[in-house]
Enzyme design. Sequence first.
Site, PDB file in Angstrom:
ATOM      1  CB  SER A   8      -0.903   0.023   1.227  1.00 34.40           C
ATOM      2  OG  SER A   8      -1.449   1.329   1.359  1.00 34.40           O
ATOM      3  CG  HIS A  33      -3.870  -1.618  -1.595  1.00 37.03           C
ATOM      4  ND1 HIS A  33      -4.949  -2.414  -1.898  1.00 37.03           N
ATOM      5  CD2 HIS A  33      -4.290  -0.780  -0.625  1.00 37.03           C
ATOM      6  CE1 HIS A  33      -5.978  -2.073  -1.143  1.00 37.03           C
ATOM      7  NE2 HIS A  33      -5.602  -1.075  -0.360  1.00 37.03           N
ATOM      8  CG  ASP A  35      -5.109   2.453   0.588  1.00 43.31           C
ATOM      9  OD1 ASP A  35      -6.077   1.674   0.552  1.00 43.31           O
ATOM     10  OD2 ASP A  35      -3.979   2.121   1.019  1.00 43.31           O
ATOM     11  CG  MET A  37      -8.442   7.300   1.951  1.00 40.21           C
ATOM     12  SD  MET A  37      -7.532   7.440   3.490  1.00 40.21           S
ATOM     13  CE  MET A  37      -6.789   5.799   3.560  1.00 40.21           C
ATOM     14  CG  HIS A  66      -9.156   0.151  -0.760  1.00 35.29           C
ATOM     15  ND1 HIS A  66      -8.615   0.004   0.501  1.00 35.29           N
ATOM     16  CD2 HIS A  66     -10.509   0.110  -0.591  1.00 35.29           C
ATOM     17  CE1 HIS A  66      -9.588  -0.095   1.392  1.00 35.29           C
ATOM     18  NE2 HIS A  66     -10.744  -0.029   0.763  1.00 35.29           N
ATOM     19  CG  MET A  68     -11.352   3.370   1.585  1.00 33.47           C
ATOM     20  SD  MET A  68      -9.873   3.361   2.606  1.00 33.47           S
ATOM     21  CE  MET A  68      -8.632   3.351   1.324  1.00 33.47           C
ATOM     22  CG  MET A 137     -11.724  -2.685   4.905  1.00 31.79           C
ATOM     23  SD  MET A 137     -10.219  -2.294   3.990  1.00 31.79           S
ATOM     24  CE  MET A 137      -9.280  -1.373   5.208  1.00 31.79           C
ATOM     25  CG  ASP A 172      -6.235  -2.672   3.115  1.00 26.81           C
ATOM     26  OD1 ASP A 172      -5.166  -2.398   3.674  1.00 26.81           O
ATOM     27  OD2 ASP A 172      -6.871  -1.874   2.389  1.00 26.81           O
TER      28      ASP A 172
HETATM   29  C1  DX5 Z   1      -6.475   1.804   5.315  1.00 29.07           C
HETATM   30  C2  DX5 Z   1      -5.949   1.410   3.958  1.00 29.07           C
HETATM   31  C3  DX5 Z   1      -4.831   0.464   3.975  1.00 29.07           C
HETATM   32  C4  DX5 Z   1      -3.574   0.940   4.674  1.00 29.07           C
HETATM   33  C5  DX5 Z   1      -2.805  -0.251   5.135  1.00 29.07           C
HETATM   34  O1  DX5 Z   1      -7.655   2.493   5.153  1.00 29.07           O
HETATM   35  O2  DX5 Z   1      -6.999   0.801   3.205  1.00 29.07           O
HETATM   36  O3  DX5 Z   1      -4.543  -0.004   2.671  1.00 29.07           O
HETATM   37  O4  DX5 Z   1      -2.770   1.727   3.846  1.00 29.07           O
HETATM   38  O5  DX5 Z   1      -1.699   0.185   5.848  1.00 29.07           O
HETATM   39  P1  DX5 Z   1      -0.984  -0.721   6.953  1.00 29.07           P
HETATM   40  O6  DX5 Z   1      -0.478  -1.941   6.260  1.00 29.07           O
HETATM   41  O7  DX5 Z   1       0.087   0.172   7.456  1.00 29.07           O
HETATM   42  O8  DX5 Z   1      -2.028  -1.046   7.990  1.00 29.07           O
HETATM   43 ZN    ZN Z   2      -6.503  -0.173   1.299  1.00 29.68          ZN
END
Ligand code: DX5
Ligand code: ZN
Length: 216
Positions: A8, A33, A35, A37, A66, A68, A137, A172
């Site tokens: 990620s 990955h 993310d 947001m 991903h 969000m 998750m 994740d």
């Molecule tokens: C959280 C994200 C994850 C996050 C994981 O909302 O979806 O992908 O980056 O990070 P670690 O591995 O540090 O928990």
């Molecule tokens: Zn994620």
Amino acid sequence: MEIILSPSLLAADFGKLAEQIKEAEKAGAKFLHLDVMDGIFVPNISFGLPVIEALRKYTDMVFDVHLMITEPERYIERFIDAGADIVTFHAEATEKIDECIEIIHNRKKKAGLAISPKTPADVVYPYLSKLDMVLCMTVEPGYGGQKYMPDMEPKIAAVREKAGKDMLLEVDGGIGAKNIMAPVNAGANVIVAGTAVFGGKISENVTEILKTCGQL
Ligand code: DX5
Ligand code: ZN
């Protein structure tokens, strides 16, 4: 079973993204990955379309996006234009799950449905025959560096049981070499790791994680 590592980017040094993803790729990570947001579905804001588009030129890794974001149907096409190979959106973020899957498949990309920790497994069941991936998750979405929730393992096992062996089942949050075998033994085969990959020497971290789950 093949276990795929999906580092990620959220935990990377944003001043050296291209360099760092190359290092993860060379060490054996197949997915990346990403993310996204929006500050509404989750309290945090990360990065979006221009960053993904810029990184597409530097690597052939599978872009595992991903989302969000609330009402993902508004933006899915644009994330595909930017370079997404797999688009995963949250069941809690939309009333149009079928429509989202259709948009993704019309563009010949893989569709993933994500569920947050409080959402039960059976929310994904009606869509399993159409999905390419389910994301369970193992932390509340929104931030990297949180603690892995082992109580998600029965849910992971339930989804694997219903979905069959060919489904990509991603986990994740809070995962690294120390605990990767817990979600793998529950049935996960795509493992996201942010802090555990980008916190420290990337190539060594990737190698250690892949060795721990028998991929090297
Ligand atoms: C959280 C994200 C994850 C996050 C994981 O909302 O979806 O992908 O980056 O990070 P670690 O591995 O540090 O928990
Ligand atoms: Zn994620």
